[in-house]
Scaffold this motif. Sequence first.
Motif, PDB file in Angstrom:
ATOM      1  N   ARG A  12     -34.718 -48.991 -32.217  1.00 15.55           N
ATOM      2  CA  ARG A  12     -34.998 -47.346 -32.757  1.00 15.55           C
ATOM      3  C   ARG A  12     -34.127 -47.115 -33.910  1.00 15.55           C
ATOM      4  NH1 ARG A  12     -33.487 -43.936 -28.491  1.00 15.55           N
ATOM      5  NH2 ARG A  12     -31.375 -43.955 -29.105  1.00 15.55           N
ATOM      6  N   GLY A  51     -33.031 -49.516 -36.182  1.00 15.07           N
ATOM      7  CA  GLY A  51     -33.450 -50.741 -36.995  1.00 15.07           C
ATOM      8  C   GLY A  51     -32.828 -51.706 -36.909  1.00 15.07           C
ATOM      9  N   TRP A 110     -40.918 -52.489 -40.106  1.00 13.70           N
ATOM     10  CA  TRP A 110     -40.722 -51.279 -39.046  1.00 13.70           C
ATOM     11  C   TRP A 110     -41.835 -50.499 -39.126  1.00 13.70           C
ATOM     12  CZ3 TRP A 110     -36.755 -52.376 -35.788  1.00 13.70           C
ATOM     13  CH2 TRP A 110     -35.708 -53.588 -36.276  1.00 13.70           C
ATOM     14  N   ARG A 161     -39.795 -44.640 -34.976  1.00  7.88           N
ATOM     15  CA  ARG A 161     -39.444 -45.381 -33.965  1.00  7.88           C
ATOM     16  C   ARG A 161     -38.927 -44.527 -32.850  1.00  7.88           C
ATOM     17  NH1 ARG A 161     -37.118 -48.226 -38.782  1.00  7.88           N
ATOM     18  NH2 ARG A 161     -34.993 -47.077 -38.467  1.00  7.88           N
ATOM     19  N   HIS A 162     -39.258 -44.873 -31.540  1.00  8.90           N
ATOM     20  CA  HIS A 162     -38.961 -44.492 -30.403  1.00  8.90           C
ATOM     21  C   HIS A 162     -38.144 -45.281 -29.363  1.00  8.90           C
ATOM     22  CE1 HIS A 162     -41.847 -41.519 -31.913  1.00  8.90           C
ATOM     23  NE2 HIS A 162     -42.778 -42.522 -32.093  1.00  8.90           N
ATOM     24  N   ASP A 188     -41.551 -50.605 -32.311  1.00  8.60           N
ATOM     25  CA  ASP A 188     -40.709 -49.904 -33.229  1.00  8.60           C
ATOM     26  C   ASP A 188     -40.640 -51.064 -34.366  1.00  8.60           C
ATOM     27  OD1 ASP A 188     -40.056 -47.915 -31.890  1.00  8.60           O
ATOM     28  OD2 ASP A 188     -38.118 -48.190 -31.556  1.00  8.60           O
TER      29      ASP A 188
END
Length: 145
Positions: free
Chosen positions: A32, A34, A128, A132-133, A138
């Motif tokens: 999430r 990165g 990516w 994002r979760h 993600d």
Amino acid sequence: MSETTLTKTFELGYNYTRSTGPVIGRFLTALREGQILGVRGSDGAVIVPPVEFDPQTFAALDEFVSVGESGTVTSWAWVKQPTTHHLLQHPFAFALIRLDGADVPMLHMVDAGDEAAMRTGMRVTVRWAVERHGSITDIACFVPA
């Protein structure tokens, strides 16, 4: 004697959730943010995605290692006609990708555009997801580097 068939509609459901636990939970939280994390095994190998227990000794693993966003395709299979269940709705490859800093390849999708562009040994990098979760999705996919 008359025969009667009784019927009743029934919907089977699995109404439970599973905790991701301390290892996969940390991996998904990092995604999430990165970042991609692996875990170091007793033999020194970095495993991505991380596992809770050492494949050799079965001891709990807790030494997390940050790995790169790029890697090398070690094997792949082309999906010519994705189904509605696939996340990419155009032809793509499922590939085993050994990320920089990892020793064990992970399975994910490569959006190479065309089967002719895919090859074992090719370099790929993460694309990516826009949002994002804390999920494996993600990482939207990998693309040629």
